[in-house]
Scaffold this active site. Structure first.
Site, PDB file in Angstrom:
ATOM      1  N   ARG A  82      -4.271 -26.440   6.878  1.00  0.00           N
ATOM      2  CA  ARG A  82      -3.343 -27.077   5.934  1.00  0.00           C
ATOM      3  C   ARG A  82      -1.928 -26.855   6.432  1.00  0.00           C
ATOM      4  NH1 ARG A  82      -2.062 -27.570   0.133  1.00  0.00           N
ATOM      5  NH2 ARG A  82      -0.004 -28.492   0.236  1.00  0.00           N
ATOM      6  N   ARG A  91      -3.031 -33.875   3.738  1.00  0.00           N
ATOM      7  CA  ARG A  91      -3.490 -32.520   4.017  1.00  0.00           C
ATOM      8  C   ARG A  91      -4.993 -32.477   4.253  1.00  0.00           C
ATOM      9  NH1 ARG A  91      -1.007 -31.256  -1.670  1.00  0.00           N
ATOM     10  NH2 ARG A  91       0.545 -32.410  -0.561  1.00  0.00           N
ATOM     11  N   ASP A  94      -6.417 -29.003   0.041  1.00  0.00           N
ATOM     12  CA  ASP A  94      -5.499 -28.530  -0.994  1.00  0.00           C
ATOM     13  C   ASP A  94      -6.372 -27.879  -2.052  1.00  0.00           C
ATOM     14  OD1 ASP A  94      -3.106 -28.156  -2.430  1.00  0.00           O
ATOM     15  OD2 ASP A  94      -3.371 -30.022  -3.523  1.00  0.00           O
ATOM     16  N   ASP A  96      -6.020 -25.936  -5.710  1.00  0.00           N
ATOM     17  CA  ASP A  96      -5.152 -25.552  -6.825  1.00  0.00           C
ATOM     18  C   ASP A  96      -5.941 -24.775  -7.864  1.00  0.00           C
ATOM     19  OD1 ASP A  96      -2.933 -26.921  -5.800  1.00  0.00           O
ATOM     20  OD2 ASP A  96      -3.435 -28.762  -6.864  1.00  0.00           O
TER      21      ASP A  96
END
Length: 159
Positions: A82, A91, A94, A96
């Protein structure tokens, strides 16, 4: 044990492979995945000329502190190449943190619940699939309610 919900996304290279590799690393470094949504293909959000994403929400249980989970996630993103070159840029992966139990965290490098999750169809669609009754600790609405109130018209297709 704390229920932790993570959103995975990839829009570069072999997107399926990057999601699978991320899950393998998460299971090794943090905890086994207990629930996983279907994969969703999503138009790029924020930078509309970028390639489409594959997104998935996973749920795991851990006793690791939220900050430790974040550090492990950042390490996994780095392993999977990344690069943070531009805001909302393409990317390989990712990851989160959407929810960490019902804990609210407001630190410079970590906000939980994720501050934008209630505004994003690509987050709420897969999250509703595995945790529709989960109540957002600050908005006091469950995920299905948040999804029904969503204004986001981004195309999100379940694969």
């Amino acid at each position: 044990m704390i229920n932790v919900f993570l959103l995975l996304g990839s829009n570069l290279g072999d997107r399926h492979l990057f999601l699978n590799q991320a899950i393998t690393h998460i299971e090794t470094e943090i905890a086994p995945v207990l629930k996983a949504s279907s994969l969703y293909e999503t138009q790029s959000w924020g930078k509309t000329d970028a390639p489409d994403y594959l997104n998935q929400v996973i749920m795991l249980q851990t006793n690791l502190p939220a900050q430790t989970v974040l550090q492990k996630i950042l390490s996994i993103e780095k392993i999977l190449e990344r690069r943070r070159e531009e805001k909302w840029g393409p990317r390989t992966i990712d990851i989160d943190i959407l929810f960490y139990g019902d804990v609210i965290v407001n630190e410079a490098d970590l906000q939980i619940p994720h501050p934008q999750l209630h505004k994003r169809r690509f987050t709420l669609e897969p999250l509703a699939e595995i945790a529709g009754d989960l109540v957002h600790p600050t908005l006091k609405k469950n995920i299905l309610q948040l999804k029904s109130e969503l204004k986001d018209s981004l195309i999100v297709k379940k694969l």
